[in-house]
Design a protein around this motif. Structure first.
Motif, PDB file in Angstrom:
ATOM      1  N   GLY A  25      -3.443 -28.347 -15.394  1.00  0.00           N
ATOM      2  CA  GLY A  25      -4.107 -29.309 -14.522  1.00  0.00           C
ATOM      3  C   GLY A  25      -4.919 -30.329 -15.268  1.00  0.00           C
ATOM      4  O   GLY A  25      -5.563 -31.162 -14.679  1.00  0.00           O
ATOM      5  N   GLU A  44      -7.435 -27.654 -10.998  1.00  0.00           N
ATOM      6  CA  GLU A  44      -6.903 -27.283 -12.309  1.00  0.00           C
ATOM      7  C   GLU A  44      -6.534 -25.817 -12.394  1.00  0.00           C
ATOM      8  O   GLU A  44      -5.443 -25.452 -12.870  1.00  0.00           O
ATOM      9  N   VAL A  96       2.655 -30.255 -16.399  1.00  0.00           N
ATOM     10  CA  VAL A  96       3.479 -29.373 -15.564  1.00  0.00           C
ATOM     11  C   VAL A  96       4.938 -29.511 -15.990  1.00  0.00           C
ATOM     12  O   VAL A  96       5.649 -28.517 -16.208  1.00  0.00           O
ATOM     13  N   THR A 141       7.433 -33.886 -10.240  1.00  0.00           N
ATOM     14  CA  THR A 141       5.990 -33.870 -10.444  1.00  0.00           C
ATOM     15  C   THR A 141       5.521 -35.153 -11.116  1.00  0.00           C
ATOM     16  O   THR A 141       6.270 -35.789 -11.861  1.00  0.00           O
ATOM     17  N   HIS A 142       4.259 -35.523 -10.849  1.00  0.00           N
ATOM     18  CA  HIS A 142       3.625 -36.621 -11.572  1.00  0.00           C
ATOM     19  C   HIS A 142       2.936 -36.118 -12.844  1.00  0.00           C
ATOM     20  O   HIS A 142       2.562 -36.919 -13.691  1.00  0.00           O
ATOM     21  N   ASN A 143       2.756 -34.829 -12.951  1.00  0.00           N
ATOM     22  CA  ASN A 143       1.939 -34.244 -14.009  1.00  0.00           C
ATOM     23  C   ASN A 143       2.792 -33.938 -15.237  1.00  0.00           C
ATOM     24  O   ASN A 143       3.631 -33.034 -15.210  1.00  0.00           O
ATOM     25  N   THR A 168      10.123 -36.277 -13.661  1.00  0.00           N
ATOM     26  CA  THR A 168       8.911 -37.074 -13.512  1.00  0.00           C
ATOM     27  C   THR A 168       9.310 -38.519 -13.212  1.00  0.00           C
ATOM     28  O   THR A 168      10.473 -38.898 -13.324  1.00  0.00           O
ATOM     29  N   CYS A 172       1.819 -22.836 -11.514  1.00  0.00           N
ATOM     30  CA  CYS A 172       2.823 -23.134 -12.544  1.00  0.00           C
ATOM     31  C   CYS A 172       3.305 -21.854 -13.220  1.00  0.00           C
ATOM     32  O   CYS A 172       4.506 -21.693 -13.473  1.00  0.00           O
ATOM     33  N   GLU A 193       6.399 -31.865  -5.870  1.00  0.00           N
ATOM     34  CA  GLU A 193       4.976 -31.994  -6.191  1.00  0.00           C
ATOM     35  C   GLU A 193       4.201 -30.730  -5.791  1.00  0.00           C
ATOM     36  O   GLU A 193       3.194 -30.806  -5.074  1.00  0.00           O
ATOM     37  N   THR A 223       2.095 -28.843  -7.174  1.00  0.00           N
ATOM     38  CA  THR A 223       0.706 -28.682  -7.612  1.00  0.00           C
ATOM     39  C   THR A 223      -0.125 -29.934  -7.342  1.00  0.00           C
ATOM     40  O   THR A 223      -1.277 -30.013  -7.756  1.00  0.00           O
ATOM     41  N   GLY A 224       0.458 -30.898  -6.640  1.00  0.00           N
ATOM     42  CA  GLY A 224      -0.206 -32.184  -6.455  1.00  0.00           C
ATOM     43  C   GLY A 224      -1.521 -32.125  -5.715  1.00  0.00           C
ATOM     44  O   GLY A 224      -2.382 -32.989  -5.898  1.00  0.00           O
ATOM     45  N   THR A 279      -3.557 -25.002 -10.133  1.00  0.00           N
ATOM     46  CA  THR A 279      -2.356 -25.612 -10.698  1.00  0.00           C
ATOM     47  C   THR A 279      -1.769 -24.724 -11.779  1.00  0.00           C
ATOM     48  O   THR A 279      -0.555 -24.465 -11.811  1.00  0.00           O
TER      49      THR A 279
END
Length: 233
Positions: free
Chosen positions: A232, A174, A204, A199-201, A37, A181, A167, A169-170, A177
């Motif tokens: 998500g 929801e 995740v 990822t940013h999440n 991340t 995942c 990324e 799932t970017g 995602t």
């Protein structure tokens, strides 16, 4: 001890006067998932590019499946990537005019596989990943979740030991995602491959066996956050 599939040491990469990676280190083995991340522009995609031999770092070493990636000649690098690395991108990066099965079969055909073997293999992968019903649909007509499942199937088509997901799932809602995942993070155990996801999440990332954060060029391990709810959220 299991032999490392990915072994990065002292990885330094500078671009336009900025240090994206500063002596980064990463070790992963078959059957393991790694999530990275960090803020936008921190160098996460650059890290994946270095792992795949698509970007040459300023300093450091990159070994993937026993191959010194930085020593690969350009004439050999593409064939090595095709056999060793499977890519999953944020928007799938499928060829929209081709059908789902054609997209999945393409890496096999590029690698010299016969059409009569490549297409049945692609169809089996699509069935396995739950998108067999859209095998003959143009990729441009697929939903986001379907597109990413097809993209994962394409990444797996050559049975690579390493999957790199940027990324993945970017661009998904929801529900999609969570589904993607479930699929991605089941791959290391099911196929004994190594999965590296940027990822940013944070939710995740929490699914990974090893969680790293890239900030200010420094790649450091971080504990699993105490997060609940679907991926998500």
């Amino acid at each position: 001890m299991a032999q490392s599939t990915v072994d990065v040491s002292g990885l330094t990469c500078e671009l336009g006067g900025r240090t994206l990676l500063a002596s980064a280190a990463l070790t992963a083995v078959a059957g393991q998932s790694v999530a990275v991340t960090g803020p936008s522009g921190s160098g996460k995609s650059t890290l994946l590019a270095c792992l795949a031999g698509l970007r040459r770092p300023t300093a450091g070493s990159v070994e993937v499946c026993g191959t010194d990636v930085l020593a690969l000649r350009p004439s050999k690098a593409a064939a090595w990537r095709l056999a060793t690395i499977g890519f999953v991108y944020q928007f799938g990066e499928l060829l929209p005019e081709l059908s789902a099965v054609e997209n999945v079969a393409l890496p096999l055909l590029i690698g010299g596989g016969a059409r009569k073997e490549a297409y049945p293999a692609a169809e089996r992968l699509l069935d396995e990943l739950g998108v067999g019903a859209v095998a003959d649909s143009p990729a441009g007509s697929l939903s986001g979740g379907e597109r990413q499942r097809v993209a994962v199937a394409r990444a797996l088509s050559t049975r690579p030991p390493v999957i790199l997901a940027d990324e993945p799932t970017g661009a998904l809602d929801e529900e999609a995602t969570d589904e993607v995942c479930d699929l991605l993070f089941a791959l290391p155990a099911a196929r004994q491959c190594t999965l590296v996801v940027v990822t940013h999440n944070p939710v995740v990332a929490a699914r990974a066996d090893l969680r790293l954060r890239l900030s200010g060029g420094i790649l450091s391990e971080e504990p699993c956050p105490d997060m609940t709810g679907p991926a998500g959220s």
